[in-house]
Design a protein around this motif. Structure first.
Motif, PDB file in Angstrom:
ATOM      1  N   LEU A  67      31.350 -48.342  -3.190  1.00  0.00           N
ATOM      2  CA  LEU A  67      30.249 -47.342  -2.618  1.00  0.00           C
ATOM      3  C   LEU A  67      29.008 -47.375  -3.085  1.00  0.00           C
ATOM      4  O   LEU A  67      28.126 -47.748  -2.127  1.00  0.00           O
ATOM      5  N   VAL A  68      28.894 -47.630  -4.351  1.00  0.00           N
ATOM      6  CA  VAL A  68      27.482 -47.883  -5.177  1.00  0.00           C
ATOM      7  C   VAL A  68      26.959 -49.170  -4.643  1.00  0.00           C
ATOM      8  O   VAL A  68      25.686 -49.289  -4.306  1.00  0.00           O
ATOM      9  N   PHE A  69      27.725 -50.310  -4.482  1.00  0.00           N
ATOM     10  CA  PHE A  69      27.381 -51.526  -4.002  1.00  0.00           C
ATOM     11  C   PHE A  69      26.893 -51.447  -2.614  1.00  0.00           C
ATOM     12  O   PHE A  69      25.535 -51.840  -2.490  1.00  0.00           O
ATOM     13  N   ASN A  70      27.328 -50.851  -1.693  1.00  0.00           N
ATOM     14  CA  ASN A  70      27.002 -50.766  -0.413  1.00  0.00           C
ATOM     15  C   ASN A  70      25.699 -49.881  -0.315  1.00  0.00           C
ATOM     16  O   ASN A  70      24.704 -50.579   0.210  1.00  0.00           O
ATOM     17  N   LEU A  71      25.589 -48.860  -0.968  1.00  0.00           N
ATOM     18  CA  LEU A  71      24.121 -47.976  -1.079  1.00  0.00           C
ATOM     19  C   LEU A  71      23.309 -48.843  -1.874  1.00  0.00           C
ATOM     20  O   LEU A  71      21.726 -48.560  -1.244  1.00  0.00           O
ATOM     21  N   ALA A  72      23.291 -49.436  -3.083  1.00  0.00           N
ATOM     22  CA  ALA A  72      22.268 -49.949  -3.684  1.00  0.00           C
ATOM     23  C   ALA A  72      21.919 -51.308  -2.795  1.00  0.00           C
ATOM     24  O   ALA A  72      20.684 -51.568  -2.775  1.00  0.00           O
ATOM     25  N   ALA A  73      22.863 -52.049  -2.217  1.00  0.00           N
ATOM     26  CA  ALA A  73      22.337 -53.051  -1.469  1.00  0.00           C
ATOM     27  C   ALA A  73      21.410 -52.605  -0.387  1.00  0.00           C
ATOM     28  O   ALA A  73      20.375 -53.315   0.204  1.00  0.00           O
ATOM     29  N   ALA A  74      21.669 -51.469   0.443  1.00  0.00           N
ATOM     30  CA  ALA A  74      20.985 -50.953   1.550  1.00  0.00           C
ATOM     31  C   ALA A  74      19.484 -50.614   0.959  1.00  0.00           C
ATOM     32  O   ALA A  74      18.647 -50.662   1.722  1.00  0.00           O
ATOM     33  N   CYS A  75      19.644 -49.987  -0.397  1.00  0.00           N
ATOM     34  CA  CYS A  75      18.131 -49.645  -0.735  1.00  0.00           C
ATOM     35  C   CYS A  75      17.492 -50.624  -1.431  1.00  0.00           C
ATOM     36  O   CYS A  75      16.323 -50.475  -1.610  1.00  0.00           O
ATOM     37  N   VAL A 121      19.233 -34.196   6.345  1.00  0.00           N
ATOM     38  CA  VAL A 121      20.345 -34.206   7.124  1.00  0.00           C
ATOM     39  C   VAL A 121      20.943 -35.473   7.409  1.00  0.00           C
ATOM     40  O   VAL A 121      22.134 -35.633   7.379  1.00  0.00           O
ATOM     41  N   GLU A 122      20.224 -36.430   8.026  1.00  0.00           N
ATOM     42  CA  GLU A 122      20.436 -37.659   8.368  1.00  0.00           C
ATOM     43  C   GLU A 122      21.108 -38.497   7.459  1.00  0.00           C
ATOM     44  O   GLU A 122      21.962 -39.218   7.379  1.00  0.00           O
ATOM     45  N   LEU A 123      20.152 -38.475   6.197  1.00  0.00           N
ATOM     46  CA  LEU A 123      21.020 -39.162   5.048  1.00  0.00           C
ATOM     47  C   LEU A 123      22.415 -38.578   4.625  1.00  0.00           C
ATOM     48  O   LEU A 123      23.277 -39.376   4.136  1.00  0.00           O
ATOM     49  N   ALA A 124      22.544 -37.436   4.912  1.00  0.00           N
ATOM     50  CA  ALA A 124      23.821 -36.748   4.587  1.00  0.00           C
ATOM     51  C   ALA A 124      24.767 -37.626   5.292  1.00  0.00           C
ATOM     52  O   ALA A 124      25.959 -37.506   5.052  1.00  0.00           O
ATOM     53  N   VAL A 125      24.558 -37.486   6.690  1.00  0.00           N
ATOM     54  CA  VAL A 125      25.537 -38.209   7.626  1.00  0.00           C
ATOM     55  C   VAL A 125      25.652 -39.542   7.502  1.00  0.00           C
ATOM     56  O   VAL A 125      26.623 -40.112   7.461  1.00  0.00           O
ATOM     57  N   MET A 126      24.702 -40.248   6.988  1.00  0.00           N
ATOM     58  CA  MET A 126      24.773 -41.643   6.759  1.00  0.00           C
ATOM     59  C   MET A 126      25.569 -41.889   5.313  1.00  0.00           C
ATOM     60  O   MET A 126      26.433 -42.650   5.215  1.00  0.00           O
ATOM     61  N   GLY A 127      25.546 -40.789   4.374  1.00  0.00           N
ATOM     62  CA  GLY A 127      26.667 -41.065   3.273  1.00  0.00           C
ATOM     63  C   GLY A 127      27.698 -40.823   3.641  1.00  0.00           C
ATOM     64  O   GLY A 127      28.880 -41.498   3.072  1.00  0.00           O
ATOM     65  N   THR A 128      28.089 -39.863   4.344  1.00  0.00           N
ATOM     66  CA  THR A 128      29.301 -39.669   5.302  1.00  0.00           C
ATOM     67  C   THR A 128      29.945 -41.099   5.642  1.00  0.00           C
ATOM     68  O   THR A 128      31.120 -41.453   5.411  1.00  0.00           O
ATOM     69  N   ALA A 129      29.163 -41.527   6.403  1.00  0.00           N
ATOM     70  CA  ALA A 129      29.478 -42.919   7.223  1.00  0.00           C
ATOM     71  C   ALA A 129      29.820 -44.077   6.157  1.00  0.00           C
ATOM     72  O   ALA A 129      30.695 -44.613   6.122  1.00  0.00           O
ATOM     73  N   SER A 130      28.832 -44.047   4.981  1.00  0.00           N
ATOM     74  CA  SER A 130      29.240 -44.960   4.028  1.00  0.00           C
ATOM     75  C   SER A 130      30.558 -44.663   3.316  1.00  0.00           C
ATOM     76  O   SER A 130      31.067 -45.568   2.843  1.00  0.00           O
ATOM     77  N   GLY A 131      30.760 -43.500   2.912  1.00  0.00           N
ATOM     78  CA  GLY A 131      31.893 -43.196   2.263  1.00  0.00           C
ATOM     79  C   GLY A 131      33.075 -43.731   3.070  1.00  0.00           C
ATOM     80  O   GLY A 131      34.011 -44.309   2.410  1.00  0.00           O
ATOM     81  N   LEU A 132      33.026 -43.317   4.147  1.00  0.00           N
ATOM     82  CA  LEU A 132      34.371 -43.905   5.037  1.00  0.00           C
ATOM     83  C   LEU A 132      34.335 -45.279   5.233  1.00  0.00           C
ATOM     84  O   LEU A 132      35.436 -45.864   5.486  1.00  0.00           O
ATOM     85  N   ALA A 133      33.036 -45.899   5.583  1.00  0.00           N
ATOM     86  CA  ALA A 133      33.165 -47.433   5.665  1.00  0.00           C
ATOM     87  C   ALA A 133      33.656 -48.052   4.032  1.00  0.00           C
ATOM     88  O   ALA A 133      34.336 -49.237   4.229  1.00  0.00           O
ATOM     89  N   ALA A 134      33.400 -47.583   2.927  1.00  0.00           N
ATOM     90  CA  ALA A 134      33.993 -47.971   1.777  1.00  0.00           C
ATOM     91  C   ALA A 134      35.453 -47.892   1.558  1.00  0.00           C
ATOM     92  O   ALA A 134      36.238 -48.782   0.940  1.00  0.00           O
ATOM     93  N   SER A 135      35.930 -46.597   2.029  1.00  0.00           N
ATOM     94  CA  SER A 135      37.343 -46.626   2.076  1.00  0.00           C
ATOM     95  C   SER A 135      38.310 -47.683   3.185  1.00  0.00           C
ATOM     96  O   SER A 135      39.117 -48.055   3.044  1.00  0.00           O
ATOM     97  N   LEU A 136      37.457 -47.696   4.208  1.00  0.00           N
ATOM     98  CA  LEU A 136      38.158 -48.696   5.126  1.00  0.00           C
ATOM     99  C   LEU A 136      38.433 -50.096   4.649  1.00  0.00           C
ATOM    100  O   LEU A 136      39.405 -50.643   5.044  1.00  0.00           O
ATOM    101  N   ALA A 137      37.679 -50.351   3.668  1.00  0.00           N
ATOM    102  CA  ALA A 137      37.714 -51.819   2.991  1.00  0.00           C
ATOM    103  C   ALA A 137      39.095 -51.586   2.305  1.00  0.00           C
ATOM    104  O   ALA A 137      39.489 -52.880   1.954  1.00  0.00           O
ATOM    105  N   ARG A 138      39.518 -50.697   1.809  1.00  0.00           N
ATOM    106  CA  ARG A 138      40.879 -50.558   1.171  1.00  0.00           C
ATOM    107  C   ARG A 138      42.139 -50.142   1.831  1.00  0.00           C
ATOM    108  O   ARG A 138      43.119 -49.931   1.435  1.00  0.00           O
ATOM    109  N   THR A 139      41.724 -49.808   3.061  1.00  0.00           N
ATOM    110  CA  THR A 139      42.929 -49.376   4.096  1.00  0.00           C
ATOM    111  C   THR A 139      43.593 -50.295   5.059  1.00  0.00           C
ATOM    112  O   THR A 139      42.651 -51.328   5.457  1.00  0.00           O
ATOM    113  N   GLU A 140      44.730 -50.432   5.080  1.00  0.00           N
ATOM    114  CA  GLU A 140      45.436 -51.297   5.746  1.00  0.00           C
ATOM    115  C   GLU A 140      45.204 -51.240   7.275  1.00  0.00           C
ATOM    116  O   GLU A 140      45.119 -49.926   7.924  1.00  0.00           O
TER     117      GLU A 140
END
Length: 640
Positions: free
Chosen positions: A52-60, A306-325
């Protein structure tokens, strides 16, 4: 006020991302430990947090670099602040990449940190195994990017740094959940496009928030408007690539109720909300930043939090998808069988969506129609025929890169030749005659603050190249000959047969060389340059001879050239009449002949129109000056 705003934005982004990550990781079943697990849940959660930190830091990192390139001027304080913010973010990115690599080794090797031989095994993993090399490469790229962000100043160096930052997304994408799809190459390309677009959108917005105190009074509206254009393009890329990546991973609508499918649905809902916020920005807030700046700015920054909060939600879901079958990796989707025999009906009915070129076509159609709309809104006329030509070219490009020719080019050398020739000779005719650069110059506002936009790039790079090639038509002919050598007599031929990346490279080379060639032949010459049109007709004849020689050569060597395809897939349809590789030369002749005949006709029509124009001007000159200089005709005086 700025510190409070930054704190609120960081808190909203972080809290939303962590909560979404925890829920999705538990719901998707990825938090469950195996019976023989020795590393414990701490390492598993550390791996996910590092991702998750990897994704957010790469974006920033990459997002602010894009702002420095295309949004703010090089000589304003905000430019330096953008590079500084990118540098700090890249340091965090490098640290997260290193932690991710170590934690990933522990999970894969099932070795606790205090195990005997941990350090030698870790080094072997980082050097010899693909996941280890990817993590090591990502760490090195992030660290190098951080160093460059603090030392570069020229825009060319900033552009190279941004390219390096985007390349840092590749290593871990290659080992992410794309591998669960039925087609690893296609899903990896979808995921990379998805990640790159998200980086521009999220990182650009975070960078905008960081730059706020350093923006000069009155600059906010201009900067936000430019970022909004980037965000809109990112939205389109995210939509197309996200749908394709999800479809590859899920396999069918019947699997939408699986944990992976449900998480994708929640991520899609967050994406839809972000699209609504983007529409509010473009239709309401941005228009008021110039008219009522203080009040509109408060609304804008409130929406940003508010938009960054929604983006954070999407980023958290994306990071979890990387480990979901994924359903496809669990065998819930049908296996990939060879397509049916390549009859005309089967070629027309088969589809295999290509992520990159689907995005290119979607963006191409949207931007051209937006330009036409802006032109008409400004009171100018734009020929409907050009719009039809562009849409036809985009449809053909989509069919070639996503339809039956794309399906069969992975099985047949003949289909590969059809794809390459259509992209080199046919599609460019429609795209070039639609005059997209002229439309861009009519609709894109020029910049006066020293920053670089699409119009400035068009005038400083594309126009000089096109002017040079139009004046010397033999240059694009030589380029065309060189690309044919690369296509059929280099390792790229086998790479294109076996790799989606190789296919993408061939497609890009064919389309770009064809567009440059057709633009040089069909450009409207200045009055008095009929001789140049004659030279272009000679270039057409030379190109026809070129394709004739190459067609004969690939027919004679078809058995050898077919080897990468035959080795990879054999002949699943037996001795079908359309399979014979010797037909490749005939295919090249037919397609090249039709395209070159059309180009020659366009040149002849250009020549006729130019002669009439010169004749009319000569008549007007004679009426104004009935006694020209002795020995010099009115027509000659005009052509001087």
């Amino acid at each position: 006020m700025s510190m409070v705003l930054r704190g609120a934005a960081v808190a909203a982004l972080a809290v939303a991302a962590v909560l979404a990550l925890i829920w999705a990781f538990i719901y998707g079943g990825s938090a469950e430990l195996g019976v023989l697990d020795r590393v414990g849940p701490t390492v598993l959660w550390l791996l996910l947090a590092a991702k998750l930190v990897f994704n957010l830091a790469a974006a920033c990192t990459a997002g602010p670099l894009v702002l420095a390139l295309f949004v703010v001027a090089p000589d304003e304080p905000a430019h330096r602040q953008a590079l500084r913010f990118a540098g700090y973010s890249a340091l965090v990115w490098a640290l997260a990449a290193g932690v991710f690599a170590v934690a990933n080794f522990q999970v894969i090797a099932n070795m606790p940190l205090v195990s005997d031989g941990f350090v030698p095994a870790l080094f072997a993993f980082l050097i010899d195994e693909d996941p280890g090399r990817s993590g090591l490469m990502a760490t090195g790229i992030a660290a190098t990017t951080a160093l460059l962000c603090f030392v570069v100043r020229r825009q060319s160096a900033v552009a190279l740094t941004a390219a390096l930052a985007f390349s840092g997304l590749i290593p871990l994408v290659l080992n992410s959940h794309a591998a669960g799809g039925a087609d690893h190459a296609d899903s990896t390309m979808s995921l990379y496009l998805h990640s790159a677009a998200a980086v521009v959108w999220l990182g650009g917005l975070a960078g905008l928030l960081w730059l706020r105190p350093s923006l000069e009074p009155g600059r906010l509206g201009t900067v936000v408007r430019r970022y909004s254009t980037l965000a809109l393009l990112s939205f389109i890329v995210l939509a197309v690539s996200g749908v394709l990546a999800a479809w590859v991973a899920i396999g069918s609508l019947t699997q939408i109720g699986t944990p992976y499918g449900v998480i994708v649905l929640f991520k899609s809902a967050a994406f839809t909300i972000l699209g609504i916020f983007g529409a509010l920005h473009r239709l309401w807030v941005i228009r008021r930043l110039d008219s009522v700046p203080p009040r509109a700015a408060r609304y804008f920054w409130s929406l940003v939090v508010v938009e960054l909060a929604v983006m954070g939600t999407a980023s958290g879901l994306a990071a979890s998808l990387a480990r979901t079958e994924t359903p496809t990796s669990l065998g819930l989707a049908a296996s990939q069988d060879p397509p049916p025999a390549p009859t005309l009906g089967n070629v027309l009915s088969q589809w295999e969506l290509d992520p990159l070129w689907s995005v290119v076509c979607a963006v191409g159609v949207f931007t051209y129609l937006a330009g036409v709309r802006r032109t008409r809104k400004a009171g100018r006329r734009w020929p409907a025929s050009r719009t039809v030509l562009w849409l036809t070219g985009m449809v053909l490009l989509f069919l070639v890169t996503n339809g039956g020719t794309h399906v069969y080019q992975g099985y047949l050398f003949n289909a590969h030749v059809v794809t390459q020739m259509l992209l080199t000779a046919v599609v460019p005719l429609f795209l070039v005659m639609a005059a997209p650069l002229t439309l861009a110059e009519l609709t894109i506002r020029p910049r006066t603050d020293g920053s670089t936009g699409c119009l400035e790039m068009t005038r400083s790079i594309l126009r000089p190249v096109l002017k040079m090639t139009a004046a010397t038509p033999y240059l694009p002919v030589l380029l065309l000959a060189g690309t044919l050598v690369v296509f059929y007599y280099s390792p790229l031929l086998g790479y294109a047969a076996l790799s989606q990346l190789g296919y993408g490279i061939v497609t890009l080379l064919a389309l770009s060389s064809g567009c440059l060639y057709m633009a040089a032949l069909t450009a409207v010459p200045a009055p008095g340059q009929q001789l140049q049109l004659t030279v272009r007709l000679g270039a057409v004849v030379g190109t026809a001879l070129l394709f004739g020689v190459y067609g004969q050569a690939i027919s004679a060597q078809a058995t050898v050239l077919e080897q990468p395809w035959y080795t990879a897939v054999g002949r699943p349809w037996g001795q079908h009449p359309f399979i014979a590789p010797e037909l490749a030369g005939t295919i090249m002749w037919v397609i090249a002949g039709g395209a070159l005949a059309t180009a020659a006709l366009i040149i002849v029509l250009r020549r006729t129109v130019l002669r009439r124009t010169v004749g009319d001007r000569a008549a007007e000159s004679l009426e104004e000056n009935p006694h020209p200089e002795p020995g010099i005709s009115p027509k000659a005086s005009i052509l001087r």
